[in-house]
Design an enzyme around this catalytic site. Structure first.
Site, PDB file in Angstrom:
ATOM      1  N   HIS A 101       0.881  -1.220  -0.022  1.00  0.00           N
ATOM      2  CA  HIS A 101      -0.127  -0.248   0.070  1.00  0.00           C
ATOM      3  C   HIS A 101       1.080   1.108   0.095  1.00  0.00           C
ATOM      4  O   HIS A 101       2.067   1.096   0.515  1.00  0.00           O
ATOM      5  CB  HIS A 101      -0.705   0.211   1.324  1.00  0.00           C
ATOM      6  CG  HIS A 101      -1.671  -1.183   1.401  1.00  0.00           C
ATOM      7  ND1 HIS A 101      -1.294  -2.242   2.147  1.00  0.00           N
ATOM      8  CD2 HIS A 101      -3.118  -1.223   1.450  1.00  0.00           C
ATOM      9  CE1 HIS A 101      -2.392  -3.061   2.154  1.00  0.00           C
ATOM     10  NE2 HIS A 101      -3.510  -2.586   1.652  1.00  0.00           N
ATOM     11  N   ASP A 104       2.324   2.025   3.559  1.00  0.00           N
ATOM     12  CA  ASP A 104       3.371   0.996   3.931  1.00  0.00           C
ATOM     13  C   ASP A 104       4.588   1.298   3.578  1.00  0.00           C
ATOM     14  O   ASP A 104       5.672   1.339   4.253  1.00  0.00           O
ATOM     15  CB  ASP A 104       3.243  -0.421   3.307  1.00  0.00           C
ATOM     16  CG  ASP A 104       1.953  -0.915   3.209  1.00  0.00           C
ATOM     17  OD1 ASP A 104       1.212  -0.643   4.347  1.00  0.00           O
ATOM     18  OD2 ASP A 104       1.575  -1.832   2.409  1.00  0.00           O
ATOM     19  N   HIS A 271     -11.112 -14.057   3.537  1.00  0.00           N
ATOM     20  CA  HIS A 271     -12.304 -13.333   3.037  1.00  0.00           C
ATOM     21  C   HIS A 271     -13.327 -14.158   2.633  1.00  0.00           C
ATOM     22  O   HIS A 271     -14.568 -14.168   2.754  1.00  0.00           O
ATOM     23  CB  HIS A 271     -11.944 -12.202   2.046  1.00  0.00           C
ATOM     24  CG  HIS A 271     -10.953 -11.320   2.503  1.00  0.00           C
ATOM     25  ND1 HIS A 271     -10.614 -10.058   1.726  1.00  0.00           N
ATOM     26  CD2 HIS A 271     -10.433 -11.206   3.594  1.00  0.00           C
ATOM     27  CE1 HIS A 271      -9.798  -9.528   2.437  1.00  0.00           C
ATOM     28  NE2 HIS A 271      -9.569  -9.794   3.499  1.00  0.00           N
ATOM     29  N   ASP A 309      -5.869 -13.379   9.216  1.00  0.00           N
ATOM     30  CA  ASP A 309      -4.646 -13.407   8.287  1.00  0.00           C
ATOM     31  C   ASP A 309      -3.423 -14.316   8.903  1.00  0.00           C
ATOM     32  O   ASP A 309      -2.329 -13.655   8.934  1.00  0.00           O
ATOM     33  CB  ASP A 309      -4.067 -11.935   8.379  1.00  0.00           C
ATOM     34  CG  ASP A 309      -4.839 -10.966   7.538  1.00  0.00           C
ATOM     35  OD1 ASP A 309      -5.941 -11.679   6.833  1.00  0.00           O
ATOM     36  OD2 ASP A 309      -4.748  -9.745   7.540  1.00  0.00           O
TER      37      ASP A 309
HETATM   38  C1  XLS Z   1      -7.699  -6.390   4.307  1.00  0.00           C
HETATM   39  C2  XLS Z   1      -7.094  -6.866   3.020  1.00  0.00           C
HETATM   40  C3  XLS Z   1      -6.130  -6.001   2.679  1.00  0.00           C
HETATM   41  C4  XLS Z   1      -5.750  -5.975   1.190  1.00  0.00           C
HETATM   42  C5  XLS Z   1      -4.886  -4.978   0.549  1.00  0.00           C
HETATM   43  O1  XLS Z   1      -8.633  -7.408   4.943  1.00  0.00           O
HETATM   44  O2  XLS Z   1      -6.869  -8.175   2.934  1.00  0.00           O
HETATM   45  O3  XLS Z   1      -4.733  -6.266   3.212  1.00  0.00           O
HETATM   46  O4  XLS Z   1      -5.159  -7.315   0.613  1.00  0.00           O
HETATM   47  O5  XLS Z   1      -5.447  -3.691   0.887  1.00  0.00           O
HETATM   48 NI    NI Z   2      -5.767  -9.194   1.325  1.00  0.00          NI
HETATM   49 NI    NI Z   3      -7.901  -9.280   4.348  1.00  0.00          NI
END
Ligand code: XLS
Ligand code: NI
Ligand code: NI
Length: 440
Positions: A101, A104, A271, A309
């Site tokens: 990003h 980042d 997700h 994650d």
């Molecule tokens: C957040 C997302 C993010 C995207 C990039 O849940 O996974 O990390 O991959 O913005």
């Molecule tokens: Ni992501």
């Molecule tokens: Ni994510």
């Protein structure tokens, strides 16, 4: 040159019998599977945010892992240090790609002009650093969710000024992506969603998100971006309802607004499960719509309802995922980005290596297994047999669009005996998978 991981040597493939924790046991980058090197099946990427920035801060406590190496957070010294640390990390792991990003890379000064200047400096620095290495950019994106101005969304905000700020960041992040030769550009929804319908003009918000994407495509193409734009679906978090709920929803959005020629999807495992789907379901939906572009390789926790994650360790799921990827004729245009972080308690630098080794080995096993399942052929045969009634007679007429409701009704009334579907043989399928994965 300062070393950030002086005790770690280049991680090599040592095979399944090695007990060396700092070696790959299954990921053998140059091993050829289905005519392609393992490393090219994956294009594994380091996530700048989790790997170089995140320190274990959660809702209840501050960081446990200090990755600042004495630099001040948000300073340019810190930003450059992260580039150096990141390149050493990628080189030691043989990771050939990274994802980022904008924030980042540079932190956030809260001053738009200064952020833009910082982007120019750091992108040049990364570009220099890339020379003489085989490290490339997989995709870039803009962080349109951390700064408080985005509390009501970016493309979906109710403030035209905030919308313009988002446009500035996307423009800058696209410039950076193109300069670094990125294969893709990601739109993850961030705060594009809503919390209450009565205070939300959903139509305007969706139209505006699409407008922002169209402007991004126009600008991107004008500066020579040839890669894919991606939407990364996610159903909830941070918003109660995110507009890009899942693959189907995102695909419908893209088609509705005529964005489907420039966009594909970046599917994240965690997700998918948040949306109540399996990872492989989301991959299947995307691939049959020719829209599977890239993958965020991570894993959620089935007992926790948020985006944890985690680094993927579930070989069964990785196998099912790779089965989808190998059966995808179009092929990925992106790769596998580890949008994953160490658990808060795994705070040492060495743990970062263990985590990536785990993720890469898990997917390598998934690839090896999926290849075996395809070669075994029993699953494909069962599937073929299941739908055999559509290969001949009235079934063939149906799938070649050569019949009508009247003809079918007539056919049905004349049937002496209705042929039922064949058994789904689910338990048999599951046995075959076990045998292929765990058998010798
Ligand atoms: C957040 C997302 C993010 C995207 C990039 O849940 O996974 O990390 O991959 O913005
Ligand atoms: Ni992501
Ligand atoms: Ni994510």
């Amino acid at each position: 040159m300062k070393q950030y991981f002086p005790n770690i040597k280049t991680i090599k493939y040592e095979g399944p019998n090695s007990k060396n924790a700092l070696a790959f046991h299954y990921y053998d980058p140059n091993k050829v599977i289905r005519g392609k090197k393992m490393k090219d099946h994956f294009r594994f990427a380091m996530s700048w945010w989790h790997t170089l920035c995140a320190n274990g801060t959660d809702m209840f406590g501050t960081g446990t892992a200090d990755k600042t190496f004495g630099t001040k957070i948000n300073s340019m010294e810190w930003a450059k240090m992260k580039v150096d640390m990141g390149f050493e990390f990628m080189q030691k792991l043989g990771l050939e790609y990274f994802c980022f990003h904008d924030l980042d890379l540079i932190g956030d000064t809260d001053n738009i002009k200064e952020n833009n200047e910082r982007m120019d400096i750091i992108v040049n620095y990364i570009k220099q650093k890339m020379k003489g290495t085989n490290i490339k950019c997989l995709w870039g994106t803009a962080n349109l969710f951390t700064n408080p101005r985005y509390f009501a969304g970016a493309g979906s905000t109710s403030s035209a000024d905030v919308y313009a700020c988002a446009a500035n960041q996307i423009k800058k992040a696209l410039d950076a992506t193109v300069k670094l030769g990125g294969r893709g550009y990601v739109f993850w929804g961030g705060r594009e969603g809503y919390e209450h319908l009565l205070n939300t003009d959903m139509e305007l918000e969706l139209d505006n998100i699409a407008r922002l994407m169209k402007m991004a495509v126009k600008y991107g193409r004008s500066i020579g971006f040839k890669g894919d734009f991606y939407i990364e679906p996610k159903p909830k978090e941070p918003m109660k309802h995110q507009y890009d709920f899942d693959a189907s929803t995102a695909i419908n959005f893209l088609r509705h607004y005529g964005l489907d020629k420039d966009f594909k999807l970046n599917i994240e495992a965690n997700h998918a499960t948040l949306a109540g789907h399996t990872f492989e379901h989301e991959l299947r939906v995307s691939r049959l719509n020719h829209m599977l572009g890239s993958i965020d390789a991570n894993q959620g926790d089935h007992l926790l309802g948020w985006d944890t994650d985690e680094f993927p360790f579930d070989v069964y799921t990785a196998t099912m995922a790779m089965y989808e990827v190998l059966n995808y004729k179009d092929g990925l245009t992106g790769g596998f980005n580890f949008d994953a972080k160490n658990r808060r308690g795994s705070y040492t630098m060495t743990d970062m290596f263990y985590a990536y080794i785990l993720g890469m080995d898990t997917f390598a096993l998934g690839l090896i297994n999926a290849d075996k399942l395809i070669k075994d052929g029993r699953i494909a045969k069962l599937l073929n047999d299941k739908y055999a009634s559509f290969k001949t007679g009235i079934g063939k007429k149906i799938v070649s669009n050569k019949t009508s409701l009247t003809e079918l009704a007539d056919y049905a009334t004349k049937l002496k005996q209705v042929k039922y579907p064949t058994s789904n043989h689910q338990e048999l399928l599951e046995s075959i998978v076990n045998q292929v994965i765990y058998g010798k």
